[in-house]
Design a protein around this motif. Structure first.
Motif, PDB file in Angstrom:
ATOM      1  N   LEU A 102       0.836  -1.204   0.000  1.00  0.00           N
ATOM      2  CA  LEU A 102       0.000   0.000   0.000  1.00  0.00           C
ATOM      3  C   LEU A 102       0.867   1.249   0.000  1.00  0.00           C
ATOM      4  O   LEU A 102       0.617   2.202  -0.762  1.00  0.00           O
ATOM      5  CB  LEU A 102      -0.928  -0.009   1.212  1.00  0.00           C
ATOM      6  CG  LEU A 102      -1.921   1.159   1.302  1.00  0.00           C
ATOM      7  CD1 LEU A 102      -2.842   1.193   0.088  1.00  0.00           C
ATOM      8  CD2 LEU A 102      -2.754   1.051   2.594  1.00  0.00           C
ATOM      9  N   LEU A 103       1.918   1.269   0.813  1.00  0.00           N
ATOM     10  CA  LEU A 103       2.829   2.414   0.843  1.00  0.00           C
ATOM     11  C   LEU A 103       3.547   2.573  -0.495  1.00  0.00           C
ATOM     12  O   LEU A 103       3.723   3.694  -0.997  1.00  0.00           O
ATOM     13  CB  LEU A 103       3.837   2.259   1.972  1.00  0.00           C
ATOM     14  CG  LEU A 103       3.269   2.325   3.397  1.00  0.00           C
ATOM     15  CD1 LEU A 103       4.342   2.022   4.419  1.00  0.00           C
ATOM     16  CD2 LEU A 103       2.634   3.684   3.676  1.00  0.00           C
ATOM     17  N   LYS A 104       3.966   1.461  -1.087  1.00  0.00           N
ATOM     18  CA  LYS A 104       4.603   1.519  -2.410  1.00  0.00           C
ATOM     19  C   LYS A 104       3.641   2.086  -3.454  1.00  0.00           C
ATOM     20  O   LYS A 104       4.031   2.887  -4.318  1.00  0.00           O
ATOM     21  CB  LYS A 104       5.054   0.124  -2.833  1.00  0.00           C
ATOM     22  CG  LYS A 104       6.327  -0.364  -2.155  1.00  0.00           C
ATOM     23  CD  LYS A 104       6.717  -1.743  -2.689  1.00  0.00           C
ATOM     24  CE  LYS A 104       8.011  -2.236  -2.054  1.00  0.00           C
ATOM     25  NZ  LYS A 104       8.370  -3.601  -2.533  1.00  0.00           N
ATOM     26  N   ALA A 105       2.381   1.687  -3.380  1.00  0.00           N
ATOM     27  CA  ALA A 105       1.395   2.169  -4.351  1.00  0.00           C
ATOM     28  C   ALA A 105       1.159   3.659  -4.196  1.00  0.00           C
ATOM     29  O   ALA A 105       1.045   4.393  -5.195  1.00  0.00           O
ATOM     30  CB  ALA A 105       0.086   1.401  -4.186  1.00  0.00           C
ATOM     31  N   ILE A 106       1.082   4.138  -2.950  1.00  0.00           N
ATOM     32  CA  ILE A 106       0.918   5.576  -2.722  1.00  0.00           C
ATOM     33  C   ILE A 106       2.091   6.333  -3.335  1.00  0.00           C
ATOM     34  O   ILE A 106       1.905   7.349  -4.030  1.00  0.00           O
ATOM     35  CB  ILE A 106       0.805   5.874  -1.207  1.00  0.00           C
ATOM     36  CG1 ILE A 106      -0.499   5.305  -0.644  1.00  0.00           C
ATOM     37  CG2 ILE A 106       0.883   7.386  -0.947  1.00  0.00           C
ATOM     38  CD1 ILE A 106      -0.624   5.397   0.871  1.00  0.00           C
ATOM     39  N   LYS A 107       3.298   5.842  -3.115  1.00  0.00           N
ATOM     40  CA  LYS A 107       4.498   6.495  -3.632  1.00  0.00           C
ATOM     41  C   LYS A 107       4.531   6.461  -5.154  1.00  0.00           C
ATOM     42  O   LYS A 107       4.812   7.477  -5.802  1.00  0.00           O
ATOM     43  CB  LYS A 107       5.743   5.804  -3.056  1.00  0.00           C
ATOM     44  CG  LYS A 107       7.065   6.412  -3.519  1.00  0.00           C
ATOM     45  CD  LYS A 107       7.244   7.832  -3.030  1.00  0.00           C
ATOM     46  CE  LYS A 107       8.575   8.419  -3.457  1.00  0.00           C
ATOM     47  NZ  LYS A 107       8.689   9.860  -3.106  1.00  0.00           N
ATOM     48  N   GLU A 108       4.226   5.319  -5.731  1.00  0.00           N
ATOM     49  CA  GLU A 108       4.357   5.171  -7.180  1.00  0.00           C
ATOM     50  C   GLU A 108       3.264   5.908  -7.939  1.00  0.00           C
ATOM     51  O   GLU A 108       3.503   6.428  -9.031  1.00  0.00           O
ATOM     52  CB  GLU A 108       4.379   3.681  -7.541  1.00  0.00           C
ATOM     53  CG  GLU A 108       5.688   3.010  -7.102  1.00  0.00           C
ATOM     54  CD  GLU A 108       5.647   1.497  -7.217  1.00  0.00           C
ATOM     55  OE1 GLU A 108       4.688   0.965  -7.822  1.00  0.00           O
ATOM     56  OE2 GLU A 108       6.564   0.834  -6.692  1.00  0.00           O
ATOM     57  N   VAL A 109       2.062   5.985  -7.383  1.00  0.00           N
ATOM     58  CA  VAL A 109       0.969   6.685  -8.066  1.00  0.00           C
ATOM     59  C   VAL A 109       1.093   8.206  -7.899  1.00  0.00           C
ATOM     60  O   VAL A 109       0.890   8.967  -8.847  1.00  0.00           O
ATOM     61  CB  VAL A 109      -0.405   6.187  -7.563  1.00  0.00           C
ATOM     62  CG1 VAL A 109      -1.539   7.068  -8.104  1.00  0.00           C
ATOM     63  CG2 VAL A 109      -0.623   4.739  -7.984  1.00  0.00           C
ATOM     64  N   LEU A 110       1.450   8.650  -6.693  1.00  0.00           N
ATOM     65  CA  LEU A 110       1.510  10.096  -6.435  1.00  0.00           C
ATOM     66  C   LEU A 110       2.860  10.713  -6.802  1.00  0.00           C
ATOM     67  O   LEU A 110       2.992  11.930  -6.882  1.00  0.00           O
ATOM     68  CB  LEU A 110       1.190  10.380  -4.969  1.00  0.00           C
ATOM     69  CG  LEU A 110      -0.200   9.945  -4.492  1.00  0.00           C
ATOM     70  CD1 LEU A 110      -0.430  10.389  -3.051  1.00  0.00           C
ATOM     71  CD2 LEU A 110      -1.300  10.498  -5.396  1.00  0.00           C
ATOM     72  N   GLY A 111       3.887   9.867  -6.990  1.00  0.00           N
ATOM     73  CA  GLY A 111       5.191  10.371  -7.417  1.00  0.00           C
ATOM     74  C   GLY A 111       5.818  11.313  -6.400  1.00  0.00           C
ATOM     75  O   GLY A 111       5.812  11.066  -5.194  1.00  0.00           O
ATOM     76  N   ASP A 112       6.332  12.432  -6.905  1.00  0.00           N
ATOM     77  CA  ASP A 112       7.054  13.383  -6.041  1.00  0.00           C
ATOM     78  C   ASP A 112       6.167  13.999  -4.965  1.00  0.00           C
ATOM     79  O   ASP A 112       6.667  14.491  -3.942  1.00  0.00           O
ATOM     80  CB  ASP A 112       7.663  14.512  -6.892  1.00  0.00           C
ATOM     81  CG  ASP A 112       8.775  14.003  -7.796  1.00  0.00           C
ATOM     82  OD1 ASP A 112       9.304  12.909  -7.524  1.00  0.00           O
ATOM     83  OD2 ASP A 112       9.098  14.697  -8.785  1.00  0.00           O
ATOM     84  N   ALA A 114       4.280  12.439  -3.024  1.00  0.00           N
ATOM     85  CA  ALA A 114       4.368  11.579  -1.831  1.00  0.00           C
ATOM     86  C   ALA A 114       5.789  11.667  -1.284  1.00  0.00           C
ATOM     87  O   ALA A 114       6.664  10.854  -1.583  1.00  0.00           O
ATOM     88  CB  ALA A 114       4.007  10.146  -2.194  1.00  0.00           C
ATOM     89  N   THR A 115       6.043  12.685  -0.490  1.00  0.00           N
ATOM     90  CA  THR A 115       7.376  12.912   0.067  1.00  0.00           C
ATOM     91  C   THR A 115       7.704  11.837   1.103  1.00  0.00           C
ATOM     92  O   THR A 115       6.827  11.106   1.574  1.00  0.00           O
ATOM     93  CB  THR A 115       7.438  14.295   0.738  1.00  0.00           C
ATOM     94  OG1 THR A 115       6.511  14.306   1.833  1.00  0.00           O
ATOM     95  CG2 THR A 115       7.094  15.401  -0.252  1.00  0.00           C
TER      96      THR A 115
END
Length: 402
Positions: A102-112, A114-115
């Motif tokens: 879930l954390l990886k998905a937040i990072k990968e979808v939101l990109g920069d 998602a700091t």
């Protein structure tokens, strides 16, 4: 306990999670199943393919962000989801996997956007929320296994009988293969059936409401045969076409937070559409077994008389109860039909006429049916806490389903 900084950061992400939530959860499931295909033996593939599971998780994640400082608001949702998890066999060891992807998905979808600060805050928040689920589900597993006749995960049951109830619905009666006692359950709850379907790579799990009153030496589910297409009809068609008397299946212990309050003597309305009649049968049979003096209104909507399951049985029970009435709605009235009180959709005016304003109302059926009926009941002044409803599969937003 979360720090105020973490709470502020997580709450600040709520708007973007509302907007991009389904993108995130779709990416999450795809990545997680690619890395952990064994989890496909737990999840309902039909809900995945239809996008309902992704939408339900996105809604839950958004709610978690919005109410991260008022987690008590989430308790009803946590309870409902935990019942489903316990029934499917979700365990504590699955939560770290879910958190990682879930954390990886937040990072990968939101990109920069998602700091690292946002990801760290969500990691902390996820840990707190996961613990709530794990603790809740641990209690449910204990309760399921420690009750008389209970067990932890899945148990073998033999098909004791198979009965056609209508042109669409067939009942299956299950008795424990080991001859043990059938545990008690609350009228309205469901079980999960685990199916090993030839040609299917993964186990197929489906949850079905118990359609008989508790206290018998069997479980009964009543299954609607869905159209012969993927994915929704996979389990129902297999049950109808290939599971017969004498066969053995695996079942979970009963679960669910939608059930009749048997100790309440207030007027009760049981309102169902189609196969949504199944939990209502358990409730009505329970009231009949108690020879209840409650005011009872039983309303069922079906396509036509041929598709109307349990019609003689419900008529007989209603006739024998002191203060019960029943009403039937069919799509179109014909001369051949011997019963039909409402032609077409059930209206707010009809419900106002037949249901007392102090009734507790139980509703189950297709999502558009529930959306309309619940809207009508609210319009008629029935308070929200007196309207109980059950979804087949992940909950969706009823306001968008009408």
């Amino acid at each position: 306990m979360l720090s105020q900084k973490t709470i502020d950061i997580v709450k600040s992400t709520a708007p973007v999670l509302e907007e991009r939530g389904k993108d995130i959860t779709t990416h999450f499931y795809k990545s997680m199943f690619a890395a952990h295909p064994e989890l496909l033996d737990i999840f309902n593939h039909a809900n995945q393919q239809q996008g309902r599971q992704q939408t339900a998780l996105a809604t839950t994640v958004y709610a978690a962000a919005r109410y991260i400082d008022q987690l008590e608001v989430l308790i009803p949702a946590v309870t409902q989801i935990s019942h489903k998890h316990r029934s499917l066999g979700v365990k504590a060891e699955h939560y770290p996997i879910v958190g990682e992807f879930l954390l990886k998905a937040i990072k990968e979808v939101l990109g920069d956007a998602a700091t690292d600060e946002i990801i760290d805050a969500w990691a902390e928040a996820y840990g707190v929320i996961a613990k709530i689920f794990i603790d809740t589900e641990a209690g449910m597993y204990r309760e399921a296994s420690e009750q008389l006749g209970g067990w932890m995960d899945f148990k073998e049951f033999e098909v004791a009988d198979k009965v056609e109830e209508s042109s669409l619905i067939t009942s299956f009666y299950f008795k424990p293969k080991d001859g043990s006692q059938v545990p008690a359950y609350k009228p309205g709850q469901y079980i999960t059936i685990k199916l090993h379907i030839p040609g299917e790579k993964n186990i197929v799990n489906r949850q079905y409401s118990l359609s008989a009153a508790p206290g018998q030496d069997y479980f009964r589910i009543s299954v609607k045969r869905e159209a012969d297409h993927e994915p929704a009809g996979k389990a129902s068609n297999y049950l109808h076409g290939h599971v017969n008397k004498g066969d053995v299946v695996e079942l979970s212990a009963p679960a669910g937070d939608f059930y009749l309050d048997v100790d309440n003597e207030a007027p009760v309305a049981l309102i169902s559409g189609g196969v949504g009649i199944t939990p209502m049968m358990s409730m009505l049979e329970t009231l009949a077994a108690k020879n209840s003096k409650r005011e009872i209104v039983f309303i069922h909507a079906a396509r036509n008389e041929a598709a109307h399951a349990f019609k003689e049985h419900t008529q007989q029970m209603v006739k024998e109860l002191a203060n019960a009435r029943s009403y039937v709605a069919y799509d179109k009235k014909t001369d051949e039909q011997t019963m039909c009180d409402v032609e077409g959709r059930i209206s707010a005016e009809f419900l106002k006429e037949v249901i007392s304003s102090d009734s507790i109302c139980y509703v189950c059926g297709p999502v558009p049916f529930m959306g309309a009926v619940i809207g009508h009941l609210s319009q008629n002044g029935i308070p929200e806490d007196r309207i109980k409803f059950e979804f087949f599969g992940p909950a969706v937003e009823l306001s968008k389903a009408q």
